[in-house]
Enzyme design. Structure first.
Site, PDB file in Angstrom:
ATOM      1  N   GLU A 175     -44.786  29.220 -74.012  1.00  0.00           N
ATOM      2  CA  GLU A 175     -45.096  30.617 -73.710  1.00  0.00           C
ATOM      3  C   GLU A 175     -45.259  31.447 -74.978  1.00  0.00           C
ATOM      4  OE1 GLU A 175     -43.663  28.719 -70.144  1.00  0.00           O
ATOM      5  OE2 GLU A 175     -42.752  28.869 -72.132  1.00  0.00           O
ATOM      6  N   HIS A 217     -37.008  30.859 -60.573  1.00  0.00           N
ATOM      7  CA  HIS A 217     -38.362  31.106 -60.073  1.00  0.00           C
ATOM      8  C   HIS A 217     -38.413  32.330 -59.166  1.00  0.00           C
ATOM      9  CE1 HIS A 217     -38.396  26.831 -61.181  1.00  0.00           C
ATOM     10  NE2 HIS A 217     -39.690  26.977 -61.390  1.00  0.00           N
TER      11      HIS A 217
END
Length: 325
Positions: free
Chosen positions: A60, A130
């Site tokens: 990321e 998540h």
């Protein structure tokens, strides 16, 4: 007009932006031929080639660092972070590079063409890695815009506006609504204003404020309250940063009450900023303290997701408590 779900609207917005401007490129983990984990970028590589829609390594920090470089050279990168929970390895790039690029160079350079897309929020039983809602972390950072759509029509218009905005934008997509929210979406190119809240229902007794998937919860709670004769005004904030103070304050001056709801934990959630600003600017109009109905101050649970979530029943009970204060 076409019937689309939220995912299809986002895909359509990306397709529209890439067709209109060759500088728009889309990339991220599995974004190319696979279309991303949720298929938001399906078929874009087929239409625009591997140079404009492609996969990245699973890093990321690298994705956003690369995006900053592209944006600084005049491209309009749309970088996808696979889940909002995984945006934190890129936190330094976003907060210390993306947000400050223009400021530190005295406006000689900027990365204003950068848009970062990421799914966020719960409701899919994804557990604590998540399901998080990290918008408040970034709302503390001058130089960014933060946008959250509530339905397909909003998603397309707000994403197109984000891609074309002169500032870097974090675009949080409520994953619970990806396939659950379906509606009419114009086929043509259109934009919706950033930094502008929308009054989706007018009322007199209390103002309900949220963004993203939580808007469905407010609508359900308002219908429950209506059976008791309560007339709720509902506002979709849409933009977290900058947020539309004037629209919210004017509504509270009319209704005298405010309830803010978000999935993120209550402590230091963005609802706290809204509460503080409203009491500063509309204190003499308030008939009751500003109420927050939010997630609990615990990591997002798996087996107890239903208990954690600020659902319509919790909002309805808070509406009654506020009215009877």
């Amino acid at each position: 007009m076409s019937q689309m779900n939220l995912l299809q609207a986002i895909n359509n917005a990306l397709d529209t932006a890439m067709a209109a401007d060759k500088k728009v490129v889309s990339f991220g983990e599995d974004v190319g031929h696979f279309g991303g984990v949720f298929r938001a970028t399906s078929h874009l590589q087929e239409r625009y080639g591997r140079d404009r829609c492609f996969n990245t390594p699973l890093t990321e920090q690298g994705i956003i660092g690369f995006a900053n470089g592209l944006a600084s050279q005049g491209h309009k990168p749309v970088a996808e972070i696979q889940f909002g929970d995984y945006i934190f390895p890129a936190f330094d790039q976003i907060v210390n590079e993306t947000a400050k690029f223009r400021y530190r160079s005295g406006n000689e350079f900027n990365v204003g063409g950068l848009t970062i897309r990421t799914p966020y929020g719960g409701g899919i039983r994804g557990g604590h890695y998540h399901s998080q809602s990290p918008e408040a972390y970034f709302a503390h950072t001058p130089g960014l815009k933060i946008v959250v759509p509530r339905n397909p029509h909003q998603a397309k218009g707000l994403l197109l506006a984000s891609i074309r905005d002169d500032n870097p934008v974090l675009f949080f997509e409520p994953k619970r609504l990806y396939r659950a929210s379906v509606g009419e979406v114009p086929d043509e190119d259109y934009e919706l204003p950033l930094g502008s809240a929308e009054i989706v229902r007018e009322g007199q007794d209390i103002t309900l404020l949220a963004w993203g998937a939580q808007m469905e919860v407010l609508n359900e709670a308002a219908q429950m309250a209506e059976k008791d004769g309560v007339d709720c005004e509902i506002i979709d904030l849409r933009s977290i940063l900058p947020w539309d103070v004037d629209t919210v304050v004017e509504s509270v001056k009319k209704t005298g009450r405010l309830l803010v709801s978000h999935e993120a934990p209550v402590t230091n959630g963005f609802g706290a900023e809204i509460s503080a600003t409203v009491q500063e600017q509309a204190f003499l109009y308030l008939e009751a303290p500003v109420t927050r109905v939010c997630g609990m101050d615990v990591p997002y649970p798996l087996s107890h997701e239903v208990e954690y979530h600020p659902d319509a029943t919790k909002v309805f009970e808070a509406i009654k408590a506020t009215l009877h204060y």
